[in-house]
Every structure is written in C-alpha cells, then in structure tokens.
Design an enzyme around this catalytic site. Structure first.
Site, PDB file in Angstrom:
ATOM      1  N   TYR A  90      93.759  70.751   2.520  1.00  0.00           N
ATOM      2  CA  TYR A  90      93.058  71.934   3.040  1.00  0.00           C
ATOM      3  C   TYR A  90      93.606  72.383   4.400  1.00  0.00           C
ATOM      4  O   TYR A  90      93.338  73.499   4.837  1.00  0.00           O
ATOM      5  CB  TYR A  90      91.561  71.661   3.166  1.00  0.00           C
ATOM      6  N   ASP A 124      84.662  64.848  -2.393  1.00  0.00           N
ATOM      7  CA  ASP A 124      85.567  64.140  -3.309  1.00  0.00           C
ATOM      8  C   ASP A 124      87.044  64.345  -2.996  1.00  0.00           C
ATOM      9  O   ASP A 124      87.905  63.818  -3.674  1.00  0.00           O
ATOM     10  CB  ASP A 124      85.291  64.605  -4.743  1.00  0.00           C
TER      11      ASP A 124
HETATM   12  C1  G6P Z   1      87.088  70.167  -4.122  1.00  0.00           C
HETATM   13  C2  G6P Z   1      86.393  70.153  -2.795  1.00  0.00           C
HETATM   14  C3  G6P Z   1      85.024  70.745  -2.927  1.00  0.00           C
HETATM   15  C4  G6P Z   1      85.113  72.129  -3.504  1.00  0.00           C
HETATM   16  C5  G6P Z   1      85.873  72.131  -4.813  1.00  0.00           C
HETATM   17  C6  G6P Z   1      86.104  73.558  -5.245  1.00  0.00           C
HETATM   18  O1  G6P Z   1      86.438  69.326  -5.003  1.00  0.00           O
HETATM   19  O2  G6P Z   1      86.268  68.880  -2.247  1.00  0.00           O
HETATM   20  O3  G6P Z   1      84.437  70.774  -1.661  1.00  0.00           O
HETATM   21  O4  G6P Z   1      83.840  72.656  -3.722  1.00  0.00           O
HETATM   22  O5  G6P Z   1      87.093  71.491  -4.650  1.00  0.00           O
HETATM   23  O6  G6P Z   1      86.582  73.621  -6.510  1.00  0.00           O
HETATM   24  P1  G6P Z   1      86.595  74.998  -7.296  1.00  0.00           P
HETATM   25  O7  G6P Z   1      87.185  74.643  -8.617  1.00  0.00           O
HETATM   26  O8  G6P Z   1      85.178  75.494  -7.382  1.00  0.00           O
HETATM   27  O9  G6P Z   1      87.468  75.944  -6.517  1.00  0.00           O
HETATM   28 MN    MN Z   2      84.805  68.998  -0.488  1.00  0.00          MN
END
Ligand code: G6P
Ligand code: MN
Length: 439
Positions: free
Chosen positions: A262, A170
């Site tokens: 990222y 996403d």
């Molecule tokens: C985004 C990335 C995902 C990841 C997430 C982590 O949506 O695309 O790959 O898992 O962020 O979010 P969090 O709130 O768990 O750090």
């Molecule tokens: Mn991701």
C-alpha cells in the site's frame, strides 16, 4: 456454545469467515451465528447463502443462523463480534476513489483522501457498534477489520479506551503468503518483525525457524531480481498483480526492508494515478464481480438451483480473523500483526500513535511486543506525517472542525498543496452529506 455476530453480515466476505469458522469448529464450538446489517436485502441474501453453506456441511442441526438489523437481538449474549462494515457501501467507495482522482490525486479506499473521506464516514458507525456492545454484551470480544483501520481504531481508543477490541488487517498475512509461495517457503515457520501504521509499514526481518536464520536478505534480493509472479489469493485479479509489482519496485529503490504494498500510493502517487481509470475504479470492479456473484448465488438458492460456494473468496481474510478468535478462546498466544496503541512498542515514535506491530493473542487479549530498536528516519518521517494527518482527521470528527479537516487533508502525503486539498475536501463535504459530521 458460543454466539458469534458478523457485523456487516451482508458483505460478500461473509462466506469466507463462515467457512473458516466451520473449519475451526473443533477448537471454536459455536452454535449461534448472527448476521447483523442495516441493509436487510443484502443481509437476507447472505443468510440464504450461509444457510446453504452450513447445510452443505451437514451442520444445520448444530448451528443456527439468523439475520437481523436489531442491535439488541444481534448482540445480547454474544461472545465474539466480527466487524467488517463498509459505511455507505460500494456506492460511496466509488466517490472516495473518483473525487480525488478527478483532481489528479490517488483514488483509493483506504489511502490518500479517499481513505480520509471513508474514515470520517466510518467513525460514527463504529462508535455506535461499540456502544451497543457495551450495553448488550460488555464481556464480548470485538475483532475489528473495519477500514480505514488506523483512523477507526484511533477514534475508538479516544472514546472507549478500555474496550475489548482487537484491530486486525489481513494484508501482512497476505504479503507473507505471497512471498512464501513465490520463493518456496512455508510461512508457518516464520517469526516476522514488522512495524508501521495500517497499510503503511515495513518488514525488518523474517526469522525462519526451519532454516534457523533471518531470510530477509535473500527475500530482498529475490524481490528485486524476480518480482512476485504468483498471487497468494485474489488469483487472476490484475489489480493485485500490479500491487505486487509495485512492491518489487519499492524494494528496488529502497532495498533495506520489505514494504507493505500500500505504500505505493504514497511513494509513487503519480504513477498509481496514471494507472487508474476515472470511469472504472476498484469499486466498479468489485460491484461487477463479487457483488454480482453474490446476487446470482442468492437467486440460485432461492430458485433451488444451488450454486458453487467456492466461487467466494476463501482467502486469508476469513481464516485470519477466526484464528484470532480461536487464539483468544484457547489462550494460544498466536502471533499476529495488530493495530495497537504504540506505548513504546516503536521506541522512537509517539506513545499515542496507533501502530501495527507483532502481538501475541491470548485469553486476556493482545500483548504487543516492543521492537527494542529505533526505526530509521525515513520510515519514521513518513509515519509521523501520516500519523499526524490521521490524528488531525479524528480531531476534526470529534471537534466538528473544518480547520482540522483541512490540515489533515493538506498533510496527507498524496496531496501536493493546500489548494487541491481544499477543493477535494469541499467536494467530499457535499458528497458525504448525511454521513459526515457537520464541519
Ligand atoms: C485487503 C486489505 C483490506 C481491504 C481489501 C480490499 O484485504 O487489507 O483492508 O479492505 O484488501 O479488497 P477489495 O477487493 O474490496 O478491493
Ligand atoms: Mn486492511
């Protein structure tokens, strides 16, 4: 009447997927929802929440929901399988973040050595799930969100080259939504061209249909001059605000493409390490927020106190994966950034790399576009190094090879030398006991 399975059903992301499923019911007629998870406690909590959610919408007579840890019950006659597992849970995520950080390296769940640790843990489980689907529902579509995505999808590509699986993230939607909201655009009008590996890529152009032009030049200018002040989702989450700021920084230094945020972990690894706290990483933050809220919510429902389902994150995550399922079912040919085998999509990159590029999604699956231009040496060099490292890691898994793992760790661009790569690898071998293959 479709049967949908959420693998990793106990995740706090589940209510977001369910909400999106409910909102799409006119085009996606599902009557059975299964939460599949190996952690029965979490899964049962989530079942309560999802039942409550469906009850609030008055749909309890149209949709049955069940929680199970039995793959046969879960997958038999399934039509769509959403996979969002986190092998080892947040406890292991904490290790992924803290072990590299202790050695002064980036501590992140998908980037750097944390991502590699997570990758070696996840391959086995994702291959198991694909295997179950092959046995119990060979015609079903798997929509995969499971991280770290390039590593996971590379392993699946090798073991099951013909599987009906779509690998999606996403982040591109989230970046687009953030940009659109900050500068007053509607991304529904956009035809973006993006290329990279997962969590590692760049926008080359964004054609806006209502304005009839490529708005990339003005977006780059505004990113440099104004930055990003409004979050698209995860509002109030400082980690994400910092990520958006780093995106503006990358553009200031490399002003020719909008980066995936990222990339900060690779381009500015030192700076990202300085901002991290060895005693309190993202995993701790998630445990104290999302995880806590989920437990409290389940408790409230158990005690008939109710609760606010809107406390959950209904961001792009759930909608995006459901939109893809809708696009398959209705043969919509929606355009998404997906992780696919390159095969010439990026002409000057190896064919067997798993890349993230614009793709159309319809009844027969994914049709990636070919970019038809060569990417520049800077992006290409970064991607080739990262891709080679990821391939070596997947080799390490299948060959149970310490040598390959050490090469992968050394080549990772958040790592300055082979000494520290080896130290972190050796620590991860101990920490991942029972999860990793024997190297
Ligand atoms: C985004 C990335 C995902 C990841 C997430 C982590 O949506 O695309 O790959 O898992 O962020 O979010 P969090 O709130 O768990 O750090
Ligand atoms: Mn991701």
């Amino acid at each position: 009447d479709l049967k949908v399975v959420i693998v990793g059903g106990g995740s706090s992301y589940t209510p977001g997927i369910v909400q999106a499923l409910i909102a799409s019911r006119d085009r996606f007629d599902f009557s059975e929802l299964i939460l599949y998870d190996i952690d029965n406690q979490r899964n049962d909590d989530m079942l309560l929440i999802v039942e409550y959610q469906i009850g609030k919408e008055g749909l309890e007579h149209c949709i049955t929901v069940n929680a199970t840890s039995d793959p046969k019950i879960a997958f038999t006659q399934a039509d769509f399988i959403f996979s969002q597992i986190r092998v080892g849970g947040l406890k292991m995520r904490e290790q992924d973040e803290k072990i590299p950080l202790k050695h002064g390296l980036v501590g992140q769940e998908t980037c750097g050595l944390g991502g590699f640790s997570y990758g070696l843990r996840t391959i086995k489980e994702i291959l198991n799930i694909v295997e179950y689907v092959q046995i119990y529902a060979p015609e079903a579509w798997i929509l995969n969100y499971t991280n770290p995505e390039t590593i996971v999808s590379e392993a699946v590509r090798r073991a099951f080259p013909r599987i009906k699986m779509i690998n999606a993230c996403d982040m591109t939607i989230s970046i687009e939504e953030t940009i659109a909201r900050n500068y007053g655009y509607d991304r529904k009008n956009w035809i973006p061209v993006y290329y990279g590996l997962n969590h590692f890529g760049w926008y080359k152009s964004i054609y806006d249909k209502s304005l009839d032009r490529d708005i990339m030049p003005e977006i780059l200018e505004r990113l440099k001059n104004e930055g990003l002040k409004v979050a698209s989702f995860n509002e109030g989450d400082t980690t994400w605000q910092e990520a958006w700021e780093m995106m503006a920084k990358i553009v200031t230094n490399f002003p020719d493409a909008v980066p995936n945020n990222y990339l900060e972990y690779y381009l500015y690894s030192e700076e990202t390490v300085e901002k991290m706290d060895l005693n309190y990483t993202r995993a701790n933050m998630v445990m104290d927020s999302r995880e806590r809220r989920t437990k409290i919510m389940a408790e409230k429902i158990r005690n008939h106190v109710g609760g606010n389902i809107l406390d959950f994150n209904f961001g792009e995550h759930g909608q995006y994966i459901v939109d893809m399922a809708v696009s398959i079912l209705n043969d919509d040919h929606g355009r998404y950034m997906l992780i696919v085998e390159n095969k010439g999509a990026i002409p000057n990159l190896r064919d067997d790399a798993m890349v993230e590029v614009p793709s159309y999604v319809g009844r027969t699956g994914v049709e990636p576009i070919s970019l038809r231009f060569e990417i520049d040496d800077f992006h290409k060099g970064l991607m080739e190094a990262q891709n080679a490292a990821e391939k070596l890691l997947v080799d390490a898994y299948f060959e149970e090879s310490y040598d390959k793992a050490l090469k992968a760790f050394t080549l990772n661009q958040t790592v300055p030398n082979a000494n520290v790569a080896k130290k972190v690898l050796d620590e991860f071998i101990v920490a991942n006991e029972g999860y990793w293959p024997k190297l």
